[in-house]
Design an enzyme around this catalytic site. Structure first.
Site, PDB file in Angstrom:
ATOM      1  N   LYS A 105       0.851  -1.199   0.000  1.00 33.78           N
ATOM      2  CA  LYS A 105       0.000   0.000   0.000  1.00 33.78           C
ATOM      3  C   LYS A 105       0.885   1.246   0.000  1.00 33.78           C
ATOM      4  CE  LYS A 105      -1.559   1.564   4.102  1.00 33.78           C
ATOM      5  NZ  LYS A 105      -1.190   2.942   4.419  1.00 33.78           N
ATOM      6  N   ASN A 106       1.950   1.240   0.800  1.00 31.71           N
ATOM      7  CA  ASN A 106       2.761   2.451   0.970  1.00 31.71           C
ATOM      8  C   ASN A 106       3.761   2.666  -0.146  1.00 31.71           C
ATOM      9  OD1 ASN A 106       1.282   2.985   3.196  1.00 31.71           O
ATOM     10  ND2 ASN A 106       2.859   2.384   4.679  1.00 31.71           N
ATOM     11  N   ARG A 160      -4.435  10.776   4.909  1.00 34.07           N
ATOM     12  CA  ARG A 160      -3.363  11.768   5.004  1.00 34.07           C
ATOM     13  C   ARG A 160      -2.413  11.653   3.830  1.00 34.07           C
ATOM     14  NH1 ARG A 160      -1.730  13.761   8.556  1.00 34.07           N
ATOM     15  NH2 ARG A 160       0.428  13.421   7.977  1.00 34.07           N
ATOM     16  N   CYS A 170      -4.767  12.878  13.589  1.00 35.59           N
ATOM     17  CA  CYS A 170      -4.777  11.466  13.221  1.00 35.59           C
ATOM     18  C   CYS A 170      -4.701  10.683  14.530  1.00 35.59           C
ATOM     19  CB  CYS A 170      -3.559  11.196  12.329  1.00 35.59           C
ATOM     20  SG  CYS A 170      -3.294   9.457  12.015  1.00 35.59           S
ATOM     21  N   ARG A 214       1.077  14.466  13.165  1.00 36.24           N
ATOM     22  CA  ARG A 214       1.416  14.192  11.762  1.00 36.24           C
ATOM     23  C   ARG A 214       1.239  15.414  10.859  1.00 36.24           C
ATOM     24  NH1 ARG A 214      -0.908   8.550   9.823  1.00 36.24           N
ATOM     25  NH2 ARG A 214       0.867   8.687   8.408  1.00 36.24           N
ATOM     26  N   ASP A 266       5.211   0.462  12.019  1.00 37.85           N
ATOM     27  CA  ASP A 266       3.945  -0.129  11.544  1.00 37.85           C
ATOM     28  C   ASP A 266       3.782  -1.579  11.971  1.00 37.85           C
ATOM     29  OD1 ASP A 266       3.791   1.642   8.359  1.00 37.85           O
ATOM     30  OD2 ASP A 266       3.451   2.267  10.425  1.00 37.85           O
ATOM     31  N   ARG A 281      -8.302  -0.592   5.170  1.00 38.66           N
ATOM     32  CA  ARG A 281      -7.524   0.464   4.503  1.00 38.66           C
ATOM     33  C   ARG A 281      -6.196  -0.073   3.995  1.00 38.66           C
ATOM     34  NH1 ARG A 281      -7.268   6.108   7.522  1.00 38.66           N
ATOM     35  NH2 ARG A 281      -5.922   6.319   5.714  1.00 38.66           N
TER      36      ARG A 281
HETATM   37  C1  EPZ Z   1       4.557   6.916   6.339  1.00 37.02           C
HETATM   38  O1  EPZ Z   1       3.775   7.950   6.913  1.00 37.02           O
HETATM   39  C2  EPZ Z   1       3.640   5.700   6.240  1.00 37.02           C
HETATM   40  N1  EPZ Z   1       2.523   6.017   5.352  1.00 37.02           N
HETATM   41  C3  EPZ Z   1       3.133   5.323   7.635  1.00 37.02           C
HETATM   42  O2  EPZ Z   1       2.362   4.129   7.498  1.00 37.02           O
HETATM   43  C4  EPZ Z   1       4.339   5.017   8.523  1.00 37.02           C
HETATM   44  O3  EPZ Z   1       3.886   4.732   9.824  1.00 37.02           O
HETATM   45  C5  EPZ Z   1       5.274   6.239   8.546  1.00 37.02           C
HETATM   46  O4  EPZ Z   1       5.659   6.594   7.200  1.00 37.02           O
HETATM   47  C6  EPZ Z   1       6.540   5.968   9.340  1.00 37.02           C
HETATM   48  O5  EPZ Z   1       7.213   4.871   8.799  1.00 37.02           O
HETATM   49  C7  EPZ Z   1       2.728   6.008   4.005  1.00 37.02           C
HETATM   50  O6  EPZ Z   1       3.822   5.742   3.529  1.00 37.02           O
HETATM   51  C8  EPZ Z   1       1.551   6.326   3.146  1.00 37.02           C
HETATM   52  P1  EPZ Z   1       6.590  10.309   8.352  1.00 37.02           P
HETATM   53  P2  EPZ Z   1       4.340   9.466   6.913  1.00 37.02           P
HETATM   54  O7  EPZ Z   1       6.460  11.568   7.585  1.00 37.02           O
HETATM   55  O8  EPZ Z   1       5.196   9.691   5.729  1.00 37.02           O
HETATM   56  C9  EPZ Z   1       6.687  13.701  11.670  1.00 37.02           C
HETATM   57  C10 EPZ Z   1       0.506   2.765   7.769  1.00 37.02           C
HETATM   58  O9  EPZ Z   1       0.161   2.154   8.788  1.00 37.02           O
HETATM   59  N2  EPZ Z   1       6.533  14.659  10.566  1.00 37.02           N
HETATM   60  O10 EPZ Z   1       7.752   9.412   8.049  1.00 37.02           O
HETATM   61  O11 EPZ Z   1       3.172  10.358   7.132  1.00 37.02           O
HETATM   62  C11 EPZ Z   1       5.485  12.794  11.843  1.00 37.02           C
HETATM   63  O12 EPZ Z   1       4.509  13.442  12.648  1.00 37.02           O
HETATM   64  C12 EPZ Z   1       0.970   4.196   7.867  1.00 37.02           C
HETATM   65  O13 EPZ Z   1       0.548   2.258   6.613  1.00 37.02           O
HETATM   66  C13 EPZ Z   1       6.557  16.033  10.851  1.00 37.02           C
HETATM   67  O14 EPZ Z   1       6.677  16.440  12.008  1.00 37.02           O
HETATM   68  O15 EPZ Z   1       5.259   9.463   8.213  1.00 37.02           O
HETATM   69  C14 EPZ Z   1       6.069  11.560  12.488  1.00 37.02           C
HETATM   70  O16 EPZ Z   1       6.161  11.787  13.883  1.00 37.02           O
HETATM   71  C15 EPZ Z   1       0.736   4.752   9.256  1.00 37.02           C
HETATM   72  N3  EPZ Z   1       6.433  16.922   9.826  1.00 37.02           N
HETATM   73  C16 EPZ Z   1       7.472  11.482  11.891  1.00 37.02           C
HETATM   74  O17 EPZ Z   1       7.742  12.786  11.350  1.00 37.02           O
HETATM   75  C17 EPZ Z   1       6.295  16.512   8.517  1.00 37.02           C
HETATM   76  O18 EPZ Z   1       6.207  17.382   7.621  1.00 37.02           O
HETATM   77  C18 EPZ Z   1       7.615  10.457  10.767  1.00 37.02           C
HETATM   78  O19 EPZ Z   1       6.533  10.669   9.913  1.00 37.02           O
HETATM   79  C19 EPZ Z   1       6.261  15.125   8.252  1.00 37.02           C
HETATM   80  C20 EPZ Z   1       6.394  14.224   9.281  1.00 37.02           C
END
Ligand code: EPZ
Length: 418
Positions: free
Chosen positions: A22-23, A92, A116, A121, A306, A398
């Protein structure tokens, strides 16, 4: 609202096939916006988030079709470079269209994601990176409005913290920017590398994808391409844990063992037998209660956040006390209260969960709160004595393709109740 009814106690036996990631599919679909030529993607999983992304691409003006397992996207002309609130609030990952829309059309209007279940996030790093690439950004009325009428220009981008979709968004913007872009502290997840492989097939010039420093040399335009998505490493890990927690004997097929190596090391330490059978198959057997083994979630190649909830379900029946530390999201322990209703003994101290393993869990009525938490409750219900019902299984739909059918084929006593 669908529910699962599960009767625990049956060891799983046989094969659990893994679907496409999915990701990886979500950014790949967004990347189709970058060319006016037709694109074909194979291995796209049939899950809710994918249909949400497909309807978003249609909303922007792209043609979207499916035929015999392939998804065809043709973004010939994009007359509405927007991601409206009522789509973004359900997913998101819609923010993944921000970079491609600005790069392709010179503008984008994307709703800011709301809160979320697992954490704030925000997408502040996506936005500041696009500003570095020359877009002028205004954030008002719940929307990010980006303009780059003269196109984007390459820049040095540094991520204060590693972001998977942040890296993917910037990658998709930079491939059409003028000049060179360097992304420092880039995410190294396999899904980022898979996206870069697709972009390179479309004519992009990218080096270092999958490492912390990625170099992109912008090109004028990208052409159409075909690509097969990598297998879903989180589904593969969930199935390995399903085989172990039920004391079963399971072969997970169609996966990439390299992508779940972090989990496999921990599972072996806890006493599971896991063997690579070749051609994408992993065999797992675990005939006794696991030993309590600590994990800390980290960005790839660390232990995947995850898989944290699913691993915690397994540790709930371990011999001893284990410590699970969640370093990526600030609120990703929603499953612990529900696991506790099944007899799990878990205490939360900030970012850490202390789990005192119990010999047995008991079935209960529980509620899913988010995608991976719901997978954790399914695993616990598969081993709990008696019957469980899990409400709000739309969360699990999802990211998992007909999980109850796959588990039932391996002997699980699980039904979906409409
Ligand atoms: C991706 O989300 C995945 N989703 C998530 O999978 C996964 O948990 C996550 O990466 C971490 O591995 C997809 O790929 C579609 P991040 P993403 O940006 O990109 C903070 C699932 O279960 N952050 O790597 O949204 C954020 O809050 C989902 O399939 C900021 O502060 O995660 C988090 O604490 C859940 N500002 C950390 O960074 C930003 O602009 C890592 O988030 C972006 C992120």
């Amino acid at each position: 609202m669908d529910k699962f009814k599960i009767r625990g106690g049956t060891p799983l036996r046989g094969e659990l096939p893994v679907s496409g990631s999915k990701n990886s599919a979500l950014p790949a679909l967004a990347a189709c916006l970058l060319t006016e030529q037709p694109m074909t993607l194979y291995g796209i999983p049939d899950v809710k988030d994918i249909s949400t992304m497909q309807s978003l691409l249609k909303y922007t003006g792209a043609e979207v079709g499916q035929e015999d397992g392939a998804v065809r996207i043709h973004a010939k002309s994009l007359d509405r470079p927007e991601a409206p609130y009522d789509v973004v609030k359900t997913m998101r990952a819609s923010s993944l269209v921000l970079g491609p829309l600005v790069a392709r059309t010179g503008r984008a209007r994307v709703s800011m994601p709301g809160g979320c279940a697992i954490g704030a996030r925000p997408i502040n790093m996506h936005v500041s990176a696009l500003e570095e690439l020359g877009a002028s950004i205004e954030q008002a009325y719940g929307y990010v409005e980006a303009q780059a009428p003269k196109g984007l220009r390459g820049a040095m981008i540094h991520f204060d913290r590693i972001s998977v979709t942040g890296t993917e968004d910037v990658l998709m913007a930079a491939v059409l920017a003028e000049g060179e872009t360097i992304i420092r502290n880039a995410a190294r997840e396999p899904e980022v590398k898979d996206l870069a492989d697709l972009l390179i097939k479309m004519g992009a010039k990218i080096e270092g994808a999958g490492t912390s420093i990625v170099r992109i040399t912008g090109v004028k335009r990208l052409h159409g391409a075909e690509h097969t998505i990598i297998p879903d490493r989180i589904e593969a890990g969930t199935f390995l844990l399903a085989g172990a927690i039920t004391g079963g004997d399971v072969t997970v097929t169609g996966c990439n063992p390299e992508h779940v190596a972090g989990l496999v090391v921990k599972m072996r330490q806890a006493g599971a037998e896991i063997e690579e059978l070749g051609s994408g198959s992993l065999w797992v057997r675990c005939s006794q209660r696991p030993k309590a083994i600590d994990v800390t979630t980290e960005e790839y190649p660390g232990f995947a956040t995850d898989l944290q909830a699913q691993y915690m379900a397994w540790m709930s029946i371990a011999q001893g006390i284990s410590l699970v530390t969640e370093t990526i999201f600030e609120n990703r322990f929603m499953h612990t209260q529900e696991l506790a209703r099944m007899g799990a003994n878990i205490r939360i101290e900030g970012r850490q969960a202390i789990i005192a393993g119990e010999a047995e869990l008991t079935g209960a009525q529980v509620i899913a709160s988010d995608l991976r938490a719901s997978a954790s409750l399914v695993l616990a219900a598969l081993v709990a004595r008696g019957e469980s019902t899990i409400d709000r299984v739309y969360h699990i739909d999802r990211g998992y393709e007909r999980i109850e059918e796959k588990l039932a084929t391996a002997g699980a006593n699980i039904q979906r109740i409409e």
